[in-house]
Design a protein around this motif. Sequence first.
Motif, PDB file in Angstrom:
ATOM      1  N   LYS A  18       0.831  -1.098   0.038  1.00 36.62           N
ATOM      2  CA  LYS A  18      -0.152  -0.054  -0.117  1.00 36.62           C
ATOM      3  C   LYS A  18       0.937   1.472  -0.058  1.00 36.62           C
ATOM      4  O   LYS A  18       0.639   2.374  -0.677  1.00 36.62           O
ATOM      5  CB  LYS A  18      -0.940  -0.211   1.288  1.00 36.62           C
ATOM      6  N   TYR A  54      -6.858  -1.282  -6.259  1.00 39.22           N
ATOM      7  CA  TYR A  54      -6.062  -0.558  -7.139  1.00 39.22           C
ATOM      8  C   TYR A  54      -6.029  -0.673  -8.462  1.00 39.22           C
ATOM      9  O   TYR A  54      -6.307  -1.720  -8.912  1.00 39.22           O
ATOM     10  CB  TYR A  54      -4.635  -0.682  -6.417  1.00 39.22           C
ATOM     11  N   LEU A  97       2.562   1.474  -3.435  1.00 41.38           N
ATOM     12  CA  LEU A  97       1.695   2.033  -4.479  1.00 41.38           C
ATOM     13  C   LEU A  97       1.276   3.595  -4.443  1.00 41.38           C
ATOM     14  O   LEU A  97       0.997   4.224  -5.369  1.00 41.38           O
ATOM     15  CB  LEU A  97       0.321   1.309  -4.422  1.00 41.38           C
ATOM     16  N   HIS A 141      -6.659   4.438  -6.334  1.00 38.80           N
ATOM     17  CA  HIS A 141      -7.393   3.337  -5.793  1.00 38.80           C
ATOM     18  C   HIS A 141      -8.812   3.619  -5.389  1.00 38.80           C
ATOM     19  O   HIS A 141      -9.251   4.932  -5.227  1.00 38.80           O
ATOM     20  CB  HIS A 141      -6.740   2.697  -4.532  1.00 38.80           C
TER      21      HIS A 141
END
Length: 79
Positions: free
Chosen positions: A51, A66, A54, A61
């Motif tokens: 997380k 995502y 990303l 997201h």
Amino acid sequence: MKDIVLEVFEFTADKTGEALSNRTIKMTSSEIINELPKNIINNRSNQMAVKKVLKGLNVKHNRRTYFMPPLSKADSSTH
């Protein structure tokens, strides 16, 4: 973790090196970890690490999913 994610997913075009904008594949953090090498265990710690990676890569997201780029051609044959 960032290097592994960048190896598995095509965030940039091979020829131009530009960032790919066609991120239409919806995946949860668990599904993303399942695409990573087998030594990356799907646990809460790794989900949080993914997380964070990303977020740093500005991946959009929607709650738990995502919008990911396609898998790298080199790694797609190993699954």
